[in-house]
Design a protein around this motif. Structure first.
Motif, PDB file in Angstrom:
ATOM      1  N   LYS A  29       0.845  -1.191   0.000  1.00 36.52           N
ATOM      2  CA  LYS A  29       0.000   0.000   0.000  1.00 36.52           C
ATOM      3  C   LYS A  29       0.887   1.250   0.000  1.00 36.52           C
ATOM      4  CE  LYS A  29       1.425   1.137   3.980  1.00 36.52           C
ATOM      5  NZ  LYS A  29       2.205   2.392   4.107  1.00 36.52           N
ATOM      6  N   PRO A  30       0.448   2.369  -0.564  1.00 40.58           N
ATOM      7  CA  PRO A  30      -0.727   2.477  -1.427  1.00 40.58           C
ATOM      8  C   PRO A  30      -0.451   1.830  -2.772  1.00 40.58           C
ATOM      9  CG  PRO A  30       0.460   4.549  -1.446  1.00 40.58           C
ATOM     10  CD  PRO A  30       1.153   3.665  -0.440  1.00 40.58           C
ATOM     11  N   LEU A  31      -1.504   1.393  -3.431  1.00 37.42           N
ATOM     12  CA  LEU A  31      -1.343   0.728  -4.719  1.00 37.42           C
ATOM     13  C   LEU A  31      -0.620   1.614  -5.713  1.00 37.42           C
ATOM     14  CD1 LEU A  31      -1.945  -1.589  -6.673  1.00 37.42           C
ATOM     15  CD2 LEU A  31      -4.207  -0.577  -7.055  1.00 37.42           C
ATOM     16  N   ALA A  32      -0.947   2.907  -5.714  1.00 41.44           N
ATOM     17  CA  ALA A  32      -0.365   3.862  -6.652  1.00 41.44           C
ATOM     18  C   ALA A  32      -0.579   5.263  -6.103  1.00 41.44           C
ATOM     19  CB  ALA A  32      -1.016   3.726  -8.026  1.00 41.44           C
ATOM     20  N   PRO A  33       0.186   6.244  -6.589  1.00 41.04           N
ATOM     21  CA  PRO A  33       0.010   7.614  -6.104  1.00 41.04           C
ATOM     22  C   PRO A  33      -1.058   8.399  -6.861  1.00 41.04           C
ATOM     23  CG  PRO A  33       1.923   7.506  -7.526  1.00 41.04           C
ATOM     24  CD  PRO A  33       1.387   6.102  -7.424  1.00 41.04           C
ATOM     25  N   THR A  34      -1.597   7.836  -7.927  1.00 44.05           N
ATOM     26  CA  THR A  34      -2.664   8.498  -8.682  1.00 44.05           C
ATOM     27  C   THR A  34      -3.743   7.477  -9.022  1.00 44.05           C
ATOM     28  OG1 THR A  34      -1.781   8.068 -10.905  1.00 44.05           O
ATOM     29  CG2 THR A  34      -0.963  10.039  -9.742  1.00 44.05           C
ATOM     30  N   VAL A  35      -4.948   7.979  -9.227  1.00 49.36           N
ATOM     31  CA  VAL A  35      -6.064   7.106  -9.601  1.00 49.36           C
ATOM     32  C   VAL A  35      -5.800   6.463 -10.952  1.00 49.36           C
ATOM     33  CG1 VAL A  35      -8.524   7.066 -10.167  1.00 49.36           C
ATOM     34  CG2 VAL A  35      -7.710   8.393  -8.200  1.00 49.36           C
ATOM     35  N   GLU A  36      -5.228   7.225 -11.873  1.00 46.65           N
ATOM     36  CA  GLU A  36      -4.983   6.698 -13.212  1.00 46.65           C
ATOM     37  C   GLU A  36      -4.041   5.499 -13.173  1.00 46.65           C
ATOM     38  OE1 GLU A  36      -6.660  10.576 -13.288  1.00 46.65           O
ATOM     39  OE2 GLU A  36      -4.788   9.893 -12.324  1.00 46.65           O
ATOM     40  N   GLN A  37      -2.963   5.602 -12.391  1.00 45.88           N
ATOM     41  CA  GLN A  37      -2.016   4.492 -12.292  1.00 45.88           C
ATOM     42  C   GLN A  37      -2.638   3.285 -11.601  1.00 45.88           C
ATOM     43  OE1 GLN A  37       1.116   7.150 -10.585  1.00 45.88           O
ATOM     44  NE2 GLN A  37       2.499   5.893 -11.810  1.00 45.88           N
ATOM     45  N   ALA A  38      -3.421   3.540 -10.555  1.00 49.13           N
ATOM     46  CA  ALA A  38      -4.076   2.439  -9.852  1.00 49.13           C
ATOM     47  C   ALA A  38      -5.071   1.732 -10.761  1.00 49.13           C
ATOM     48  CB  ALA A  38      -4.771   2.956  -8.599  1.00 49.13           C
ATOM     49  N   ARG A  39      -5.812   2.520 -11.541  1.00 47.93           N
ATOM     50  CA  ARG A  39      -6.785   1.920 -12.460  1.00 47.93           C
ATOM     51  C   ARG A  39      -6.077   1.087 -13.527  1.00 47.93           C
ATOM     52  NH1 ARG A  39      -9.525   6.281 -13.732  1.00 47.93           N
ATOM     53  NH2 ARG A  39     -11.018   5.988 -12.023  1.00 47.93           N
ATOM     54  N   ALA A  40      -4.900   1.532 -13.955  1.00 42.30           N
ATOM     55  CA  ALA A  40      -4.151   0.774 -14.959  1.00 42.30           C
ATOM     56  C   ALA A  40      -3.730  -0.592 -14.418  1.00 42.30           C
ATOM     57  CB  ALA A  40      -2.927   1.564 -15.407  1.00 42.30           C
ATOM     58  N   VAL A  41      -3.392  -0.646 -13.122  1.00 41.20           N
ATOM     59  CA  VAL A  41      -3.050  -1.934 -12.512  1.00 41.20           C
ATOM     60  C   VAL A  41      -4.268  -2.851 -12.504  1.00 41.20           C
ATOM     61  CG1 VAL A  41      -2.284  -3.096 -10.413  1.00 41.20           C
ATOM     62  CG2 VAL A  41      -1.237  -0.933 -11.074  1.00 41.20           C
ATOM     63  N   VAL A  42      -5.406  -2.326 -12.088  1.00 39.02           N
ATOM     64  CA  VAL A  42      -6.624  -3.132 -12.024  1.00 39.02           C
ATOM     65  C   VAL A  42      -7.004  -3.643 -13.412  1.00 39.02           C
ATOM     66  CG1 VAL A  42      -9.092  -3.083 -11.506  1.00 39.02           C
ATOM     67  CG2 VAL A  42      -7.467  -1.999  -9.945  1.00 39.02           C
ATOM     68  N   GLU A  43      -6.892  -2.792 -14.399  1.00 35.68           N
ATOM     69  CA  GLU A  43      -7.233  -3.203 -15.766  1.00 35.68           C
ATOM     70  C   GLU A  43      -6.297  -4.306 -16.252  1.00 35.68           C
ATOM     71  OE1 GLU A  43      -7.078   0.444 -17.917  1.00 35.68           O
ATOM     72  OE2 GLU A  43      -9.079   1.110 -17.250  1.00 35.68           O
TER      73      GLU A  43
END
Length: 295
Positions: free
Chosen positions: A91-105
């Motif tokens: 944690k945290p998964l990423a420092p931005t929502v965009e990067q975190a969403r890219a991991v989930v995708e």
């Protein structure tokens, strides 16, 4: 499950490498880091291979554990998922929502399993308490104080961490507090207030889907004598406090690795998967915007 370690810094040395070397149902195969000498030293300590190329490591393992700054973790996690590797993330998964969403995708497209290591969720005493309280109705409010002394004294191995200096307590210990509050009180539909305190201290107020509100006090600059974590819930059932855990980070990481293996075998997502990590990132990003006056 053959697992590789990405990162050779203090967290890798203190927690990941010891835990993965002890895991009975997974096997640490090797590691890769930015600098050759620390990578070789860590690998030699555990009798595994020191890789000098990330893709070579990804080709040799079934999963990766990541002990790297959030921005680096996010990019490498997506890369590892696309290579077919399951993910044990921090944690945290990423420092931005965009990067975190890219991991989930990437995780969803590749069909791999993921677990984000929120320490409290993998310690038996605290996880049992969270599960018990989540089944109780009528919570009115919650209070979480996660106060660290990382920047307050000498000798803390994480005090020189550039990302912690940049992002502060909100992003370092905020995920811990949210990992306890969200499964009990419900998703945070709104961050209603955010304010700065001394040092990197921040105060948040959240509204939860279950109808309760919560307050969070987060800091890495608390005096050492004041450091500690407290979570209190108040509601129709009375008052309850998060119990202290006797488990070390190494033991908790062992349980997280086991949870990842279970997720790979059953196909059932773990509650602390990358999607949950994304939701935590979204809440933190909203709070950060409020603190910066951007909304």
């Amino acid at each position: 499950m053959r697992i590789g370690l990405l990162g050779t810094g203090p967290w890798a040395q203190l927690a990941h490498a010891p835990a993965l070397s002890l895991a009975h149902r997974t096997g640490l195969r090797g590691g890769v880091g930015r600098r050759t000498a620390p990578t070789k030293e860590l690998a030699d300590s555990y009798g595994v291979r020191a890789y000098d190329d990330v893709d070579a490591l990804l080709a040799d393992v079934d999963a990766v554990a990541v002990a790297l700054p959030p921005a680096v973790q996010a990019d490498l996690a997506a890369r590892a998922a696309r290579a077919g590797c399951h993910l044990l993330l921090d944690k945290p998964l990423a420092p931005t929502v965009e990067q975190a969403r890219a991991v989930v995708e990437a995780v969803e497209e590749a069909g791999v399993a993921s677990v984000v290591f929120f320490t409290t969720r993998f310690q038996p005493e605290t996880e049992a308490w969270i599960t018990e309280q989540a089944a109780v109705e009528g919570w009115f409010t919650g209070r979480a104080e996660w106060l660290g002394a990382v920047f307050s004294g000498d000798g803390n191995p994480f005090a020189d961490s550039p990302w912690r200096q940049d992002k502060g307590a909100l992003w370092d210990v905020g995920p811990h507090a949210l990992s306890v509050l969200l499964p009990v009180l419900g998703d945070a539909g709104r961050v209603t207030a955010a304010a700065h305190g001394p040092g990197d201290t921040v105060h948040l107020v959240l509204d939860h889907a279950g109808g309760a509100s919560s307050t969070l006090a987060l800091s890495l600059t608390a005096p050492a004598a004041a450091a500690g974590a407290t979570v209190e819930l108040r509601g129709a059932a009375g008052v309850t406090l998060l119990p202290e855990s006797t488990e070390s980070a190494v033991s908790a990481l062992l349980r997280a690795a086991d949870a990842l293996l279970t997720a790979t075998r059953t196909g059932r997502p773990h509650p602390c998967d990358a999607a949950f990590g994304l939701r935590v990132t979204e809440i933190l990003a909203t709070a950060e915007a409020l603190l910066n006056g951007d909304v």
